[in-house]
Design a protein around this motif. Structure first.
Motif: not given
Length: 408
Positions: A130, A310-313, A315-316, A318-319
């Motif tokens: 992360w 970035s995790p926001r961009e 998200a899937r 990083h999920t």
């Protein structure tokens, strides 16, 4: 100078990332039971991973896209979906085995039961994935993994019959253990050397680091120097097990036994270095397998992916990464022995190998993507021969596992 430093660090990262829990277990078992008789398998595996990692890195550098991304486009969604399912399952099981290796290394260092370390290992892996930058992550754990050189030093320090070791290399024998068990360990050792996640990670890592055609020479140099040195470290594991464990009739079933030759040579200091090496290589491999699982899913479905994003961009992406780590932790919390899990993982990996390596060979010969950078005749011949070996290992893996009761 900066370019030379980057190439050098790439080599060191490749060396440190070559050996993982599969190599620790398979190499230890090979040496303890059959001496140096499986040296040829390790050498064949090094040649195989060098050939296909070079293809995967070249594909990434020339196209700017990862191998799995191109597999779906080149072979179609249905074939790629089969590849995705197989590779994801194998990679998550491998991730669980690597997390188990981290927990076992921490137990070796602290004496605390490994199950208590499993959630800690999972959390630590996720936090590093992360927060830590890709290059820093790769280099820190790659360089720390070089502590495995202590096995090569121990081999020189211990009273070693070098002539006997040499005879074991050139005159392999089943040594009274049975040819079925010999070939079972051969398949497991080969699978540990050419684990599917390695080439997917190498290719995706090239995209993460923004390789271009100008980086081809450095990437090739890293492959052709780094992986063979990693193979040398794995060979040191086999040799020390041959010298110390085989005469004692020890069958490797724990990392303590793998570390025993170093402890015999250097005492508590050797144990500390071995524990550090085991932690570094298994933690590094856990990072690579976690990323590889998320890479495969994101590249198949066309999601945004990468540690640079970035995790926001993404998200899937990083999920999937988080879910994969959680699945690995949950599998270990069933109390399955990590070494036993590793043995099963290697057989499953062997079965899945053709689904990984055949598409790479196909894409590496497609001028639509690579233009004049496609494979030459010599590399295609080598790749085809290796693919035949991979198919043979895949076909033989399950019958050998059943027939020998997992190499007993």
């Amino acid at each position: 100078m900066r370019k030379l430093l980057a190439a050098t660090l790439g080599i060191l990262s490749a060396v440190g990332g070559f050996v993982d829990i599969g190599d620790l277990v398979a190499a230890g078992q090979a040496g303890a039971r059959f001496g140096m008789a499986h040296t040829w398998v390790l050498l064949l595996g090094v040649v195989a991973i060098c050939a296909y990692a070079e293809m995967a890195g070249r594909i990434a550098a020339v196209t700017g896209r990862a191998v799995f991304d191109l597999i779906r486009e080149r072979l179609g969604a249905r074939v790629a979906l089969l590849n995705l399912i197989a590779s994801y399952l194998v990679t998550v099981i491998t991730l669980a085995a690597e997390l188990g290796g981290v927990a076992l290394a921490l137990r070796l260092a602290t004496g605390v039961p490994y199950l208590l370390w499993v959630p800690v290992a999972g959390l630590a892996v996720w936090l590093v994935l992360w927060r830590m930058r890709f290059q820093l992550m790769e280099r820190v754990f790659g360089l720390a993994g070089l502590a495995l050189v202590v096995f090569a030093v121990a081999l020189w320090w211990l009273p070693t019959d070098w002539a006997a070791l040499g005879r074991g290399v050139v005159l392999p024998t089943e040594a009274g253990q049975g040819w079925g068990a010999y070939w079972f360990i051969a398949v497991a050792l080969f699978a540990s050397t050419v684990s599917p996640y390695e080439v997917f990670f190498f290719s995706s890592g090239g995209v993460e680091e923004r390789w271009s055609k100008a980086d081809l020479a450095d990437a090739r140099f890293s492959v052709l120097v780094g992986f063979p040195i990693g193979g040398f470290l794995a060979l040191s594991l086999i040799a020390t097990a041959t010298v110390v464990l085989r005469p004692a009739g020890v069958t490797v079933s724990s990392l303590e036994q793998v570390a025993h030759p170093v402890v015999l040579a250097f005492g508590a200091a050797g144990l500390a270095v071995a524990a550090l090496a085991f932690f570094a290589v298994t933690f590094g491999a856990a990072l690579e397998t976690g990323l590889s699982a998320a890479y495969a899913a994101a590249q198949y479905f066309g999601w945004q992916w990468g540690k640079r994003v970035s995790p926001r961009e993404a998200a899937r992406f990083h999920t999937v990464l988080l879910v994969s780590v959680l699945l690995g932790v949950l599998l270990l919390l069933t109390t399955i022995d990590p070494v036993t899990l590793t043995e099963y993982m290697l057989i499953i990996s062997a079965v899945a190998l053709p689904l990984t390596y055949l598409p790479i060979l196909v894409v590496a010969n497609d001028r639509t993507y690579l233009g004049d950078r496609v494979n030459g005749r010599a590399l295609n011949l080598l790749g085809a021969v290796i693919l035949l070996v991979i198919l043979a290992a895949a076909i033989a893996a399950v019958p050998l596992a059943i027939g020998t009761r997992m190499g007993e």
